[in-house]
Design an enzyme around this catalytic site. Structure first.
Site, PDB file in Angstrom:
ATOM      1  N   TYR A 196       6.111  -9.404   7.833  1.00  0.00           N
ATOM      2  CA  TYR A 196       5.698  -8.015   8.125  1.00  0.00           C
ATOM      3  C   TYR A 196       6.097  -7.621   9.540  1.00  0.00           C
ATOM      4  CZ  TYR A 196       2.568  -8.459   4.095  1.00  0.00           C
ATOM      5  OH  TYR A 196       2.051  -8.645   2.845  1.00  0.00           O
ATOM      6  N   ASP A 221       0.855  -1.181   0.000  1.00  0.00           N
ATOM      7  CA  ASP A 221       0.000   0.000   0.000  1.00  0.00           C
ATOM      8  C   ASP A 221       0.897   1.239   0.000  1.00  0.00           C
ATOM      9  OD1 ASP A 221      -2.275  -1.476   0.051  1.00  0.00           O
ATOM     10  OD2 ASP A 221      -2.516  -1.408   2.241  1.00  0.00           O
ATOM     11  N   TYR A 246      -4.536  -9.364   3.821  1.00  0.00           N
ATOM     12  CA  TYR A 246      -4.644  -7.921   4.129  1.00  0.00           C
ATOM     13  C   TYR A 246      -4.266  -7.743   5.597  1.00  0.00           C
ATOM     14  CZ  TYR A 246      -7.092  -7.523  -0.327  1.00  0.00           C
ATOM     15  OH  TYR A 246      -7.421  -7.557  -1.666  1.00  0.00           O
TER      16      TYR A 246
END
Ligand SMILES: [Zn+2]
Length: 501
Positions: free
Chosen positions: A377, A308, A450
């Site tokens: 992440y 993103d 997501y």
């Protein structure tokens, strides 16, 4: 049918030596020393008939003009080769720095008609027992171009033959083409009448000629009503109509790190207005693509997933590749690659490394298996209250678990609504030292998860979520990609190799 008889007959029809060898079904190297090949095949030809290398300096004006071959229209003559090489050298050829070349020659249809006419002629002369209905008596022109012209052009230009190399598109024309095609149209109407009135007239094409125009499908007598058998003599040879070059498709791969939380992946345009000034794609294409191409808009940028706008990508970075059509060159030195890496670094928004030219086949690494890849992440998250030991313990998960994730509301305008299962492989959490409400969560997940929604749960649209696991609201403040499970492209240290280019 003896070879000598065949050659004598072809000779009487004005067929050149090279084409005579085509009718003897000669293969590659046999066209190089033609005299020897004729000897081996027991055919007597007078030596002076066989063209030799032209010695420069001789007065070409005094040379008697050789008659033009009725089957190849001079395609295999020395004159034509000279003209072709000169034409290529006069084109933008020097602009390209490609090791390999491939010729794509578009021939007038009259050439195909002439081969068929000669096929009929040989059948009449030697009988259908000697000259088959289904199998052409000669090495087809297209194949002969590969066997004869390709090696000569490659040698003269100092290039290698490479099917993926720079393509030299050559279009040839001949003065008889218009008349012959007009006759062909009439012949086609007579030979292959449309089966029904409503059926559209079949377009005459090279493909149609190849498929339908054979003695097994077309009678010689009918053919002869429109076009002569054997092919008629001509006064002028084939001419070059145009030469167009198309550089090879080059793939340049590397890994990028995204250092900015205000940078989109590709140009972000909404209702014709740019939302963000730049993008990863544009920065890389601008600094890398320009070395290879004058038309950056034709370059395709691909990466193994994307972030993103507000997510950084750190660690080893994300693999990407540029697909560059019509490239001026097919390689770059370590120095050039290093210079490009530095130019991108200067933007301060993106950094690239491991830049290299890769074979096209390797693109599959980026295009396939995306779903199976693991992504690593690090998320900075905030609680409404100070973290407790219980919360910390709940967020140390070493065994994988599955979640169900509905398409997030924020992307519903461009993605269909689905509920997709995703696997979370591990969760590790620690407290931010100076703020007990802040957590640093390290996540390993299946590609395509997501992460923002995985953290806060989005009103139960992602379940379970980090929020549902601890039973408390939690929000995400910042997210970084820290690792992508793809060992491609190979590590190359352009900086260290600069002197070894
Ligand atoms: Zn010929």
């Amino acid at each position: 049918m003896k070879n000598q008889e065949l050659i004598n007959y072809l000779e009487s029809c004005g067929v050149c030596r090279v084409c005579q060898l085509r009718y003897l079904k000669a293969r590659g190297h046999e066209y190089r020393d033609m005299q020897k090949t004729f000897q081996r095949l027991d055919v007597k030809v007078t030596e002076e008939d066989v063209p030799k290398d032209d010695t420069p300096g001789e007065q070409p004006a005094k040379k008697p003009r050789l008659s033009i071959c009725s089957t190849c229209l001079g395609l295999f003559s020395k004159d034509f080769q000279t003209q072709l090489i000169a034409g290529i050298l006069q084109s933008d050829f020097a602009k390209y720095d490609s090791e390999g070349i491939v010729l794509a020659i578009s021939l007038p249809m009259t050439l195909q008609l002439r081969q068929l006419s000669m096929w009929f002629a040989l059948q009449r002369k030697f009988g259908r027992a000697s000259v088959d209905d289904n199998c052409a008596p000669d090495v087809p022109i297209k194949e002969a171009v590969k066997l004869i012209l390709h090696p000569i052009v490659c040698a003269q230009l100092g290039k290698e033959y490479d099917a993926n190399g720079m393509m030299i598109n050559i279009e040839l024309r001949h003065s008889t083409e218009t008349d012959d095609v007009a006759k062909l149209v009439e012949l086609n109407r007579a030979a292959f009448p449309a089966k029904a009135a409503h059926q559209k007239r079949i377009e005459i094409s090279r493909g149609l000629l190849e498929k339908q125009y054979q003695p097994s499908r077309l009678k010689a007598d009918l053919f002869e009503k429109y076009l002569p058998i054997p092919p008629a003599a001509v006064n002028d040879p084939l001419q070059l109509q145009s030469i167009e070059l198309a550089g090879p498709l080059v793939c340049v791969a590397g890994r990028y790190r995204k250092l900015s939380r205000e940078l989109s992946h590709t140009p972000w345009v909404l209702n014709g207005q740019r939302i963000m000034e730049d993008s990863i794609e544009e920065i890389i294409v601008r600094n890398v693509g320009m070395h290879f191409s004058e038309t950056p808009e034709k370059i395709t940028f691909m990466s193994s997933g994307r972030e993103d706008v507000d997510v950084r990508c750190l660690g080893k970075g994300r693999p990407f590749v540029l697909e560059i059509p019509n490239s001026r060159c097919s390689s770059m030195t370590h120095q050039q690659a290093f210079d490009m890496e530095q130019a991108v670094d200067l933007t301060g928004k993106v950094s690239i490394h491991n830049l290299q030219v890769v074979p096209r086949e390797q693109l599959t690494h980026i295009k396939t298996g995306e779903e199976q890849k693991r992504k690593y992440y690090r998320a900075l998250c905030v609680l409404d209250e100070p973290v407790t030991l219980e919360i910390l313990q709940k967020l140390q998960i070493s065994e994988s678990f599955d979640i169900q994730q509905k398409t997030p509301i924020r992307v519903l305008h461009r993605r269909p609504l689905h509920t997709r299962p995703r696997t979370i492989f591990s969760v590790k959490t620690c407290v931010q030292r100076d703020n007990p409400r802040l957590l640093i969560i390290d996540l390993v997940s299946q590609a395509g998860t997501y992460i923002k929604e995985l953290v806060h749960g989005e009103f139960g649209r992602t379940a379970p979520s980090i929020s549902s696991i601890i039973g408390k609201p939690i929000d995400i403040l910042a997210l970084d990609v820290v690792g992508i499970d793809l060992d491609w492209p190979a590590d190359v240290n352009n900086a260290e190799n600069v002197d070894k280019c």
